[in-house]
Motif scaffolding. Sequence first.
Motif, mmCIF file in Angstrom:
data_model
loop_
_atom_site.group_PDB
_atom_site.id
_atom_site.type_symbol
_atom_site.label_atom_id
_atom_site.label_comp_id
_atom_site.label_asym_id
_atom_site.label_seq_id
_atom_site.Cartn_x
_atom_site.Cartn_y
_atom_site.Cartn_z
ATOM 1 N N LEU A 31 0.812 -1.207 0.000
ATOM 2 C CA LEU A 31 0.000 0.000 0.000
ATOM 3 C C LEU A 31 0.852 1.266 0.000
ATOM 4 N N GLU A 32 2.036 1.176 0.557
ATOM 5 C CA GLU A 32 2.919 2.345 0.647
ATOM 6 C C GLU A 32 3.695 2.604 -0.644
ATOM 7 N N THR A 33 3.653 1.664 -1.579
ATOM 8 C CA THR A 33 4.515 1.737 -2.754
ATOM 9 C C THR A 33 3.710 2.065 -4.008
ATOM 10 N N PRO A 34 3.997 3.181 -4.673
ATOM 11 C CA PRO A 34 3.261 3.566 -5.883
ATOM 12 C C PRO A 34 3.373 2.500 -6.969
ATOM 13 N N PRO A 35 2.413 2.465 -7.909
ATOM 14 C CA PRO A 35 2.416 1.435 -8.945
ATOM 15 C C PRO A 35 3.621 1.465 -9.876
ATOM 16 N N ASP A 36 4.353 2.609 -9.927
ATOM 17 C CA ASP A 36 5.522 2.676 -10.802
ATOM 18 C C ASP A 36 6.809 2.334 -10.071
#
Length: 265
Positions: free
Chosen positions: A233-238
């Motif tokens: 959840l803390e990590t952006p999709p890119d």
Amino acid sequence: MSSPSPGSRLKRAVLSADDGLMMRGAFFVLLLAAGAFLYVDLREMSLASAALPGHDPMTTDAPVLPPALTDGVPHPPPVEPGSPSEVLRQPMRFELLPGGQLMAEGSIDLGAAGRFAEEIAARGEYVTAVSLNSPGGSVEDALAMSKLIRERGLNTRVATKALCASSCPLILAGGVTREAEDDAIVGVHQVFNAGQDKPSPEQAMSGAQSTTARIARHLDEMGIGSGLWIHALETPPDRLYYLTPGEMAEFRLTTEPVATARQAN
């Protein structure tokens, strides 16, 4: 010295709590808060995509192996995958290997779960484990594959320099015994099922919240620690949060060292 942010304090509280009602309650509160941050991430990505056509990280033109999550300059992955990007981008295909291992390699395209079920049905009881090498893809298909793996009592593994990222760890979680060899590349980030090619930020947020809840419930049913999905959840999709062997064991994504399994043979 500045005091920790409310989000940081909540994260530490969830990670340190024992499994049970308190952890689940705090975790789902965090899911609601994460939806707001995901909305901001998706809106910024949508605006960036409009300004720079072809650079939207949610499209198939995105890197197969995104940079690691960092506060500054993006870091490369800990290990380069053994398979070329062209192989990993292809729709998932299945190959029966010696010893009852079924190799599942390529992107988890729409329909991959159906082909996987057909493969398992055709092979009967000969398949005992599923070996994964995938950059991720369809969440729906990954969840269906994971559930079938657990129903059939199969094991899962990620070999040395094989990749299991984005939605692929959901499949890994389905194994009764779950292994990741030395230098296996396992990473997570925010994932969601978009209902259309270019959803509005509001539609994306709604889809993300629904999918996040389903994934959290599935991981709980598989016996996986909630801390794993907090990192996602803390990590952006890119970007990707690359899991260390210690973290995979801590979150119960892996069940035993590969060395132990080899010594037993």
